[in-house]
Design a protein around this motif. Structure first.
Motif, PDB file in Angstrom:
ATOM      1  N   HIS A 323       1.420  -1.490  -0.047  1.00  0.00           N
ATOM      2  CA  HIS A 323      -0.459  -0.175  -0.182  1.00  0.00           C
ATOM      3  C   HIS A 323       1.272   1.161  -0.135  1.00  0.00           C
ATOM      4  O   HIS A 323       2.029   1.349   0.676  1.00  0.00           O
ATOM      5  N   PRO A 324       0.775   1.706  -1.174  1.00  0.00           N
ATOM      6  CA  PRO A 324       0.486   1.860  -2.089  1.00  0.00           C
ATOM      7  C   PRO A 324       0.661   1.041  -3.243  1.00  0.00           C
ATOM      8  O   PRO A 324       1.792   0.610  -3.062  1.00  0.00           O
ATOM      9  N   ALA A 325      -0.111   0.538  -4.156  1.00  0.00           N
ATOM     10  CA  ALA A 325       0.040  -0.417  -4.823  1.00  0.00           C
ATOM     11  C   ALA A 325       1.284  -0.629  -6.229  1.00  0.00           C
ATOM     12  O   ALA A 325       1.689  -1.184  -6.631  1.00  0.00           O
ATOM     13  N   ASP A 326       0.888   0.756  -6.726  1.00  0.00           N
ATOM     14  CA  ASP A 326       1.893   1.324  -7.670  1.00  0.00           C
ATOM     15  C   ASP A 326       2.745   2.687  -6.975  1.00  0.00           C
ATOM     16  O   ASP A 326       2.571   3.025  -5.992  1.00  0.00           O
ATOM     17  N   LEU A 327       3.801   3.061  -7.911  1.00  0.00           N
ATOM     18  CA  LEU A 327       4.009   4.124  -7.808  1.00  0.00           C
ATOM     19  C   LEU A 327       2.950   5.845  -8.023  1.00  0.00           C
ATOM     20  O   LEU A 327       3.588   6.410  -7.318  1.00  0.00           O
ATOM     21  N   VAL A 328       2.739   5.352  -8.513  1.00  0.00           N
ATOM     22  CA  VAL A 328       1.520   6.303  -8.870  1.00  0.00           C
ATOM     23  C   VAL A 328       0.928   7.144  -7.487  1.00  0.00           C
ATOM     24  O   VAL A 328       0.649   7.607  -6.793  1.00  0.00           O
ATOM     25  N   GLY A 329       0.068   6.158  -6.612  1.00  0.00           N
ATOM     26  CA  GLY A 329      -0.173   6.721  -5.688  1.00  0.00           C
ATOM     27  C   GLY A 329       1.056   6.737  -4.641  1.00  0.00           C
ATOM     28  O   GLY A 329       0.132   7.035  -3.031  1.00  0.00           O
ATOM     29  N   VAL A 330       2.395   6.639  -4.167  1.00  0.00           N
ATOM     30  CA  VAL A 330       2.958   6.969  -3.366  1.00  0.00           C
ATOM     31  C   VAL A 330       2.866   9.088  -3.233  1.00  0.00           C
ATOM     32  O   VAL A 330       3.463   9.281  -4.361  1.00  0.00           O
ATOM     33  N   ASP A 331       3.311   9.644  -2.166  1.00  0.00           N
ATOM     34  CA  ASP A 331       2.883  10.435  -2.280  1.00  0.00           C
ATOM     35  C   ASP A 331       4.136  11.408  -2.442  1.00  0.00           C
ATOM     36  O   ASP A 331       5.303  10.899  -0.961  1.00  0.00           O
ATOM     37  N   PRO A 332       4.726  12.627  -2.618  1.00  0.00           N
ATOM     38  CA  PRO A 332       6.093  12.625  -2.148  1.00  0.00           C
ATOM     39  C   PRO A 332       5.890  13.316  -1.327  1.00  0.00           C
ATOM     40  O   PRO A 332       7.368  13.742  -0.657  1.00  0.00           O
ATOM     41  N   VAL A 333       4.708  14.346  -0.827  1.00  0.00           N
ATOM     42  CA  VAL A 333       4.695  15.108   0.147  1.00  0.00           C
ATOM     43  C   VAL A 333       5.338  14.415   1.390  1.00  0.00           C
ATOM     44  O   VAL A 333       6.668  14.296   2.434  1.00  0.00           O
ATOM     45  N   GLY A 334       5.078  12.950   1.338  1.00  0.00           N
ATOM     46  CA  GLY A 334       4.774  11.443   2.824  1.00  0.00           C
ATOM     47  C   GLY A 334       6.361  11.459   2.869  1.00  0.00           C
ATOM     48  O   GLY A 334       7.227  11.273   3.998  1.00  0.00           O
ATOM     49  N   ILE A 335       7.107  10.912   1.821  1.00  0.00           N
ATOM     50  CA  ILE A 335       8.359  10.937   0.808  1.00  0.00           C
ATOM     51  C   ILE A 335       9.233  11.678   1.735  1.00  0.00           C
ATOM     52  O   ILE A 335      10.143  11.495   3.016  1.00  0.00           O
ATOM     53  N   ALA A 336       8.858  13.051   1.978  1.00  0.00           N
ATOM     54  CA  ALA A 336       9.621  14.264   1.976  1.00  0.00           C
ATOM     55  C   ALA A 336       9.467  14.115   3.834  1.00  0.00           C
ATOM     56  O   ALA A 336      10.757  14.468   4.069  1.00  0.00           O
ATOM     57  N   GLU A 337       8.443  14.238   4.125  1.00  0.00           N
ATOM     58  CA  GLU A 337       8.266  14.328   5.584  1.00  0.00           C
ATOM     59  C   GLU A 337       8.916  13.087   7.067  1.00  0.00           C
ATOM     60  O   GLU A 337       9.488  13.063   7.879  1.00  0.00           O
ATOM     61  N   ALA A 338       9.340  12.246   6.075  1.00  0.00           N
ATOM     62  CA  ALA A 338      10.039  10.907   6.564  1.00  0.00           C
ATOM     63  C   ALA A 338      10.961  11.283   6.764  1.00  0.00           C
ATOM     64  O   ALA A 338      11.878  10.407   7.703  1.00  0.00           O
ATOM     65  N   PHE A 339      11.248  12.739   6.024  1.00  0.00           N
ATOM     66  CA  PHE A 339      12.975  12.473   6.280  1.00  0.00           C
ATOM     67  C   PHE A 339      13.081  13.856   7.960  1.00  0.00           C
ATOM     68  O   PHE A 339      14.076  14.045   7.613  1.00  0.00           O
TER      69      PHE A 339
END
Length: 358
Positions: A323-339
């Motif tokens: 979850h998500p099942a593909d890259l389209v569903g990945v939230d770039p804001v969430g990726i940045a916030e993880a750091f």
């Protein structure tokens, strides 16, 4: 085989050498919290002992130097809500990685068999890394919904021709030939000679000369070096989506197999790992370790981590429901916030000003 009552890790003085043996062969010498704390203490003692001039690390059993941190143990602790124990595990392992990186004495890893995850952290940051004929290195974390840690945010982006990004996003294994060419290993010998290397190093004198006396011809290169041009061209792309597009366009059997492998990995983890490679090239080692600690603490709440460990290590059906099942569903804001900094503000330092507490 190791008996249940034997220690998980063994420490021994051999002449001028401090010898560490990872002693969980049935678990491929996977690293536990107790092993990390004990090893940190031994390294500290030997660093201040003038009669110890070098440290040697090896794994018992022949199948693995160390297959990584004990992810199943971490998974179980996280599912039980034992957050303090989870925190202690990551702090112990990451402080140990940082200590190996700044260790002031020669640190020789004799690597037979598998070296993955936490095993890479125990060996790669030391001064000497001796591969053997069964050497197989990998950082396969994107396949269990995690991310390449133990200092790989720092080390992998610095490998030539984007090979580190390739390893981070695929989890592919590297043999001794490629490892030597990339600098992941520094020397090569037959595993049967490891006892002789220990005896030779224990006598003192030149470490380089001792390792050279037991050296065997370098193995042939493997796919990472052979496909360096393709890897550099495809994995220099600005996003995971573009990397896959370039692999698809390349159309070679290597590119097709690589793209297919990546598409089995967690899309969220692929995005995290790619961001690590992008940021890590400009980080100091301590900064990279802090970034990984932030990610590790947050990963305990990620669906993909729990699902990946379930699919690969618990139920072993190898059918994770990402979850998500593909890259389209990945939230770039969430990726940045993880750091970003952890909300409680309680963040460690990996510069030697802090150590491990039991």
């Amino acid at each position: 085989m190791t008996g249940a009552d034997e220690p998980e890790i063994l420490f021994e003085r051999r002449g001028e050498a401090g010898l560490i043996t990872l002693n969980r062969p049935r678990s491929l010498n996977a690293l536990t919290f107790a092993m990390s704390t004990a090893m940190y203490g031994a390294l500290a003692e030997w660093e201040s002992d003038r009669t110890v001039t070098r440290v040697i690390v090896r794994g018992r059993g022949g199948r693995a130097f160390c297959a990584g941190g004990d992810i199943r143990q971490i998974y179980d602790l996280a599912r039980l809500g034992r957050q303090e124990d989870v925190k202690k595990f990551w702090l112990a392992e990451y402080h140990l990685n940082a200590y190996v990186k700044r260790y002031t004495k020669p640190y020789v890893s004799l690597i037979e068999g598998i070296v993955m995850g936490g095993g890479v952290g125990l060996s790669l940051h030391g001064s000497h890394r001796v591969s053997s004929e069964r050497y197989a290195l990998a950082m396969p974390e994107v396949g269990i919904g995690f991310f390449p840690d133990v200092g790989m945010t720092y080390s992998l982006p610095r490998l030539a021709n984007r090979s580190g990004t390739y390893l981070a996003l695929t989890g592919a294994r590297v043999g001794a030939g490629d490892a030597l060419a990339l600098g992941l290993a520094t020397h090569h010998s037959e595993a049967a000679d490891f006892d002789g290397i220990v005896d030779d190093l224990a006598k003192g004198g030149s470490i380089e000369a001792a390792l050279d006396r037991h050296a065997t011809p370098r193995p042939e290169i493997g796919p990472v070096i052979a496909q360096a041009e393709t890897i550099a061209a495809c994995f220099s792309a600005a996003s995971v989506t573009e990397i896959l597009a370039r692999l698809d366009e390349n159309g070679s059997s290597f590119a097709i197999e690589t793209a297919a492998l990546m598409r089995t990995r967690s899309p969220h983890s692929l995005s995290i790992a790619h961001e690590q490679m992008r940021r890590g090239i400009s980080m100091e080692f301590g900064e990279a370790m802090l970034a990984e600690y932030r990610l590790a603490m947050r990963a305990m709440g990620w669906h993909d981590f729990h699902e990946g460990v379930r699919a690969v290590l618990v139920d072993k059906d190898n059918r994770p429901d990402w979850h998500p099942a593909d890259l389209v569903g990945v939230d770039p804001v969430g990726i940045a916030e993880a750091f970003t900094a952890l909300p409680d503000g309680d963040e460690p330092r990996f510069d030697g000003s802090e150590g491990i507490t039991a």
